[in-house]
Write a protein that holds these residues in place. Structure first.
Motif, PDB file in Angstrom:
ATOM      1  N   THR B 183       0.809  -1.221   0.000  1.00  0.00           N
ATOM      2  CA  THR B 183       0.000   0.000   0.000  1.00  0.00           C
ATOM      3  C   THR B 183       0.845   1.275   0.000  1.00  0.00           C
ATOM      4  O   THR B 183       0.324   2.364  -0.184  1.00  0.00           O
ATOM      5  CB  THR B 183      -0.926   0.025   1.239  1.00  0.00           C
ATOM      6  OG1 THR B 183      -0.121  -0.190   2.401  1.00  0.00           O
ATOM      7  CG2 THR B 183      -1.977  -1.066   1.152  1.00  0.00           C
ATOM      8  N   GLU B 184       2.157   1.127   0.186  1.00  0.00           N
ATOM      9  CA  GLU B 184       3.005   2.320   0.208  1.00  0.00           C
ATOM     10  C   GLU B 184       3.749   2.515  -1.121  1.00  0.00           C
ATOM     11  O   GLU B 184       3.663   3.556  -1.757  1.00  0.00           O
ATOM     12  CB  GLU B 184       4.022   2.222   1.350  1.00  0.00           C
ATOM     13  CG  GLU B 184       4.886   3.466   1.452  1.00  0.00           C
ATOM     14  CD  GLU B 184       5.877   3.416   2.612  1.00  0.00           C
ATOM     15  OE1 GLU B 184       5.811   2.475   3.435  1.00  0.00           O
ATOM     16  OE2 GLU B 184       6.742   4.322   2.674  1.00  0.00           O
ATOM     17  N   ASN B 228      -4.521   3.226  -5.951  1.00  0.00           N
ATOM     18  CA  ASN B 228      -4.060   2.332  -4.893  1.00  0.00           C
ATOM     19  C   ASN B 228      -5.175   1.367  -4.477  1.00  0.00           C
ATOM     20  O   ASN B 228      -5.400   1.116  -3.310  1.00  0.00           O
ATOM     21  CB  ASN B 228      -3.635   3.178  -3.677  1.00  0.00           C
ATOM     22  CG  ASN B 228      -2.414   2.598  -2.995  1.00  0.00           C
ATOM     23  OD1 ASN B 228      -2.389   2.361  -1.811  1.00  0.00           O
ATOM     24  ND2 ASN B 228      -1.386   2.288  -3.773  1.00  0.00           N
ATOM     25  N   LYS B 229      -5.812   0.811  -5.466  1.00  0.00           N
ATOM     26  CA  LYS B 229      -7.067   0.097  -5.239  1.00  0.00           C
ATOM     27  C   LYS B 229      -7.161  -1.161  -6.102  1.00  0.00           C
ATOM     28  O   LYS B 229      -7.599  -2.213  -5.647  1.00  0.00           O
ATOM     29  CB  LYS B 229      -8.165   1.084  -5.647  1.00  0.00           C
ATOM     30  CG  LYS B 229      -9.538   0.739  -5.261  1.00  0.00           C
ATOM     31  CD  LYS B 229     -10.417   1.971  -5.523  1.00  0.00           C
ATOM     32  CE  LYS B 229     -11.823   1.520  -5.831  1.00  0.00           C
ATOM     33  NZ  LYS B 229     -12.715   2.662  -6.120  1.00  0.00           N
ATOM     34  N   GLU B 284     -10.410  -4.872  -2.642  1.00  0.00           N
ATOM     35  CA  GLU B 284     -11.669  -4.908  -1.883  1.00  0.00           C
ATOM     36  C   GLU B 284     -12.551  -6.079  -2.357  1.00  0.00           C
ATOM     37  O   GLU B 284     -13.109  -6.830  -1.553  1.00  0.00           O
ATOM     38  CB  GLU B 284     -12.395  -3.575  -2.147  1.00  0.00           C
ATOM     39  CG  GLU B 284     -13.601  -3.312  -1.272  1.00  0.00           C
ATOM     40  CD  GLU B 284     -13.249  -3.015   0.175  1.00  0.00           C
ATOM     41  OE1 GLU B 284     -12.473  -2.073   0.397  1.00  0.00           O
ATOM     42  OE2 GLU B 284     -13.750  -3.744   1.061  1.00  0.00           O
ATOM     43  N   TYR B 287     -11.393  -9.413  -1.049  1.00  0.00           N
ATOM     44  CA  TYR B 287     -11.737  -9.624   0.360  1.00  0.00           C
ATOM     45  C   TYR B 287     -13.231  -9.885   0.530  1.00  0.00           C
ATOM     46  O   TYR B 287     -13.643 -10.727   1.338  1.00  0.00           O
ATOM     47  CB  TYR B 287     -11.259  -8.433   1.215  1.00  0.00           C
ATOM     48  CG  TYR B 287      -9.842  -8.651   1.708  1.00  0.00           C
ATOM     49  CD1 TYR B 287      -8.775  -8.613   0.815  1.00  0.00           C
ATOM     50  CD2 TYR B 287      -9.565  -8.948   3.036  1.00  0.00           C
ATOM     51  CE1 TYR B 287      -7.476  -8.854   1.239  1.00  0.00           C
ATOM     52  CE2 TYR B 287      -8.276  -9.196   3.471  1.00  0.00           C
ATOM     53  CZ  TYR B 287      -7.233  -9.147   2.574  1.00  0.00           C
ATOM     54  OH  TYR B 287      -5.954  -9.402   3.000  1.00  0.00           O
ATOM     55  N   PHE B 314      -2.175 -10.533   2.832  1.00  0.00           N
ATOM     56  CA  PHE B 314      -2.376  -9.610   3.948  1.00  0.00           C
ATOM     57  C   PHE B 314      -2.633  -8.207   3.431  1.00  0.00           C
ATOM     58  O   PHE B 314      -1.809  -7.601   2.751  1.00  0.00           O
ATOM     59  CB  PHE B 314      -1.174  -9.592   4.910  1.00  0.00           C
ATOM     60  CG  PHE B 314      -1.503  -8.794   6.140  1.00  0.00           C
ATOM     61  CD1 PHE B 314      -2.040  -9.417   7.252  1.00  0.00           C
ATOM     62  CD2 PHE B 314      -1.354  -7.408   6.163  1.00  0.00           C
ATOM     63  CE1 PHE B 314      -2.405  -8.674   8.371  1.00  0.00           C
ATOM     64  CE2 PHE B 314      -1.721  -6.661   7.277  1.00  0.00           C
ATOM     65  CZ  PHE B 314      -2.248  -7.305   8.386  1.00  0.00           C
ATOM     66  N   TRP B 315      -3.827  -7.705   3.755  1.00  0.00           N
ATOM     67  CA  TRP B 315      -4.196  -6.299   3.456  1.00  0.00           C
ATOM     68  C   TRP B 315      -5.165  -5.903   4.555  1.00  0.00           C
ATOM     69  O   TRP B 315      -6.255  -6.461   4.640  1.00  0.00           O
ATOM     70  CB  TRP B 315      -4.863  -6.222   2.090  1.00  0.00           C
ATOM     71  CG  TRP B 315      -5.355  -4.861   1.689  1.00  0.00           C
ATOM     72  CD1 TRP B 315      -4.600  -3.761   1.386  1.00  0.00           C
ATOM     73  CD2 TRP B 315      -6.729  -4.465   1.504  1.00  0.00           C
ATOM     74  NE1 TRP B 315      -5.408  -2.708   1.023  1.00  0.00           N
ATOM     75  CE2 TRP B 315      -6.725  -3.109   1.087  1.00  0.00           C
ATOM     76  CE3 TRP B 315      -7.966  -5.103   1.652  1.00  0.00           C
ATOM     77  CZ2 TRP B 315      -7.899  -2.397   0.818  1.00  0.00           C
ATOM     78  CZ3 TRP B 315      -9.133  -4.402   1.380  1.00  0.00           C
ATOM     79  CH2 TRP B 315      -9.099  -3.058   0.959  1.00  0.00           C
ATOM     80  N   LYS B 316      -4.757  -5.056   5.420  1.00  0.00           N
ATOM     81  CA  LYS B 316      -5.547  -4.712   6.621  1.00  0.00           C
ATOM     82  C   LYS B 316      -5.705  -5.921   7.542  1.00  0.00           C
ATOM     83  O   LYS B 316      -5.464  -5.844   8.726  1.00  0.00           O
ATOM     84  CB  LYS B 316      -6.910  -4.127   6.256  1.00  0.00           C
ATOM     85  CG  LYS B 316      -6.796  -2.821   5.451  1.00  0.00           C
ATOM     86  CD  LYS B 316      -8.149  -2.236   5.098  1.00  0.00           C
ATOM     87  CE  LYS B 316      -8.009  -1.035   4.177  1.00  0.00           C
ATOM     88  NZ  LYS B 316      -9.263  -0.544   3.648  1.00  0.00           N
ATOM     89  N   GLU B 317      -6.090  -7.043   6.969  1.00  0.00           N
ATOM     90  CA  GLU B 317      -6.139  -8.269   7.778  1.00  0.00           C
ATOM     91  C   GLU B 317      -5.739  -9.458   6.916  1.00  0.00           C
ATOM     92  O   GLU B 317      -5.659  -9.360   5.696  1.00  0.00           O
ATOM     93  CB  GLU B 317      -7.546  -8.475   8.366  1.00  0.00           C
ATOM     94  CG  GLU B 317      -8.605  -8.624   7.289  1.00  0.00           C
ATOM     95  CD  GLU B 317     -10.027  -8.711   7.843  1.00  0.00           C
ATOM     96  OE1 GLU B 317     -10.292  -8.060   8.870  1.00  0.00           O
ATOM     97  OE2 GLU B 317     -10.843  -9.426   7.252  1.00  0.00           O
ATOM     98  N   LYS B 318      -5.493 -10.562   7.584  1.00  0.00           N
ATOM     99  CA  LYS B 318      -5.053 -11.779   6.915  1.00  0.00           C
ATOM    100  C   LYS B 318      -6.230 -12.446   6.200  1.00  0.00           C
ATOM    101  O   LYS B 318      -7.347 -12.426   6.691  1.00  0.00           O
ATOM    102  CB  LYS B 318      -4.499 -12.716   8.002  1.00  0.00           C
ATOM    103  CG  LYS B 318      -3.618 -13.804   7.476  1.00  0.00           C
ATOM    104  CD  LYS B 318      -2.778 -14.377   8.615  1.00  0.00           C
ATOM    105  CE  LYS B 318      -3.216 -15.793   8.923  1.00  0.00           C
ATOM    106  NZ  LYS B 318      -2.257 -16.442   9.866  1.00  0.00           N
TER     107      LYS B 318
END
Ligand SMILES: Cc1ncc(COP(=O)(O)O)c(C=O)c1O
Ligand SMILES: Cc1ncc(COP(=O)(O)O)c(C=O)c1O
Lengths: 355, 355
Positions: B183-184, B228-229, B284, B287, B314-318
């Motif tokens: 994400t960076e 970034n999506k 998104e 997920y 892993f993105w925000k959560e596993k």
């Protein structure tokens, strides 16, 4: 400083020097170069000055495939009384290290690099040209050298400094350039490598330059990669606009190179009490300011040209800046900065470093 | 094809070959290489096969500073009856030319390049390993060689092909990897060089990989540079998701590499009447699909690994994909593609080229 041990292996012969009144940029290199090697686990070692010579690498060396490389560009100037001056060279070594960090390359000892550079210039004193506007261009660079095809940081590197005498950038006085605003190609984006001085940024910029060149523009103005709206740089220079008495330059946002000329100009303007702002500025705003008669000047800044006035922009339609002529602020900045650099003016900032 | 004149200068000695049952990727090169030179005005000239040897360049060669370079990666396989097969090699030469065009580099004669490659492999037949899963990795690349510090296309280049035997990518069967969503850092953006196989893209990707590695992830999933999506690639592979019976891969949008494995998989899926779509797909959506129990499989695709199943994101959560195990489609695609490549299965598409 003097604790550094640099091996000297001087050349038995000397090249014929080019005529200093007709120098081409980046074509004539001096008799020697500085080299230092890096080996993972051992660090940087064997700093040395050797005859200028080819670099020999395995065809699988990572530099050829995965492009780990960073560089710098600065100049040495000869004063009237034959002193040799560098301009804020510590800033270049710091930036080299910042670029290296982004590319997963090892940090150098900035003091050693500067010491090595001074030693090298000392050996090459005769190569520093002394005519108005000439200088010795200095190119420190680091390349990854490991013989390994694999997308991972190289385990070996070389740090090299080469030198070449260069002529006055403006042969017949400072000359405004025509600039095309680039709307298709992108130089860099937030999260990319735009604020590192690394080869890939330049390779990717060639195409836009070629297209602009075919339409008679000498460079492109880069917009941001995200919204294609905000101004970033011009060619390989930072960019400034004077609008309604205020000087504006894009803020350092991660995709813009932190130019040393840019920084020096900001400090000079502040010193002169001329209002200067680092902020986001859109191309729309420039066109609007021009319509309202408030766009006074525009110029690029960088080590090579110092100041490069912009006489014309093209984005949807043509826009003349200051009637296509060099503005008074551009001129004053050019004369002051070059004067500080070549020793003909006083240096209130302590920017000069004697070799 | 046979009209091409390739000079042969074979090595007097031969290297000791590494054990084919324990090969490291990209470390052991064969006895010879193919080279051809380019000079502006003269074009490509002097195609030749010579002993594998170092490349010698001036320190000011543009490759070191401004990064004009492109490359390819493909493999040769030895069949049970000792034939040597290439997999869609014409696609690699076409892509090399597309990459070159983006970098303002000269086009090669694709037929000559392929002819040169075949000649080279012929000379190196003993280097093509014959154990299950092994192959001869082929690296064609072009570097800019002009001795000139200046941001403009080089006037000289070298086209080189080197070869190295490589082992099975999966030593103990195909193994799912853990992937961090990045994400960076950004790999590429619309208008950049993401769809060209050029060094700068790989140099800029190292940092994200290093950060992910420290947290125990083997690669990163790249999102688009603009919003970034949207999903772009995984590591240096293209990426596929199977959601609710349909296979989805990001569409070629200019910032994604046009993978030859990707293309082959799309054709295979169509051949099998499995629904496959090339379209924008957001992280998104992945997920969400997982929450709804509809995310069946995820995998990367590329020449090196062919298929690399993703077991965890892993993105925000596993997020566990298919319980962290290799899915049945991933397995079937891997077996079919490698079977076509190494000659153990029929080739309904005419993808194989005999050396
Ligand atoms: C991309 C880019 N921007 C800006 C600059 C200006 O930086 P400096 O003033 O340090 O020369 C340079 C280099 O000179 C550059 O390559
Ligand atoms: C960035 C990137 N994406 C995708 C791929 C996959 O392409 P291919 O299937 O042609 O090997 C590669 C290279 O192999 C790559 O370097």
């Amino acid at each position: 400083m003097n604790d550094y041990q640099i091996e000297m292996n001087l050349s038995q012969s000397r090249k014929q020097k080019p005529a200093f009144d007709n120098l081409q940029f980046g074509r004539n290199f001096t008799d020697h170069m500085f080299i230092m090697d890096y080996t993972e686990g051992k660090g940087w070692h064997d700093p040395r000055i050797v005859p200028y010579q080819p670099i020999t690498l395995d065809p699988s060396a990572t530099i050829f495939h995965y492009g780990q490389t960073v560089f710098e560009g600065l100049k040495a100037y000869q004063t009237k009384d034959e002193q040799i001056l560098l301009f804020r060279p510590n800033k270049n070594m710091e930036r080299l290290n910042r670029s290296s960090a982004r590319l997963c390359m090892p940090q150098i000892d900035e003091e050693l690099a500067l010491y090595g550079l001074k030693q090298l210039i000392n050996v090459e004193r005769d190569w520093v040209p002394n005519l108005e506007g000439t200088s010795l261009y200095i190119r420190p660079f680091i390349i990854s050298t490991e013989a390994h095809l694999g997308v991972s940081p190289s385990l070996t590197y070389q740090f090299i400094i080469i030198l070449c005498p260069v002529g006055a950038y403006y042969k017949e006085g400072i000359n405004p350039v025509k600039i095309a605003v680039e709307t298709e190609y992108v130089r860099a984006v937030r999260g990319g490598t735009g604020n590192a001085k690394t080869a890939g940024n330049y390779a990717s910029s060639l195409k836009a330059q070629e297209v602009a060149g075919k339409s008679g523009y000498s460079q492109v103005l880069w917009l941001d990669g995200k919204e294609n709206k905000y101004i970033e740089e011009v060619g390989s220079m930072n960019v400034f606009f004077k609008i309604d008495g205020e000087v504006i330059t894009p803020e350092l946002n991660g995709s813009i190179l932190d130019g040393i000329t840019r920084d020096s100009i900001i400090l000079l303007l502040k010193h002169w009490n001329i209002p200067v702002k680092e902020r986001k500025i859109s191309i729309e705003e420039i066109y609007q300011a021009s319509k309202e008669g408030k766009l006074e000047e525009a110029f690029g800044t960088g080590t090579a040209a110092v100041i490069s006035p912009i006489g014309e922009l093209f984005w949807k339609e043509k826009l003349l800046v200051n009637n296509g002529e060099t503005g008074s602020l551009s001129k004053k900045l050019y004369e002051t900065l070059t004067g500080i650099q070549n020793g003909s003016l006083v240096d209130p900032f302590g920017w000069r470093v004697l070799v």
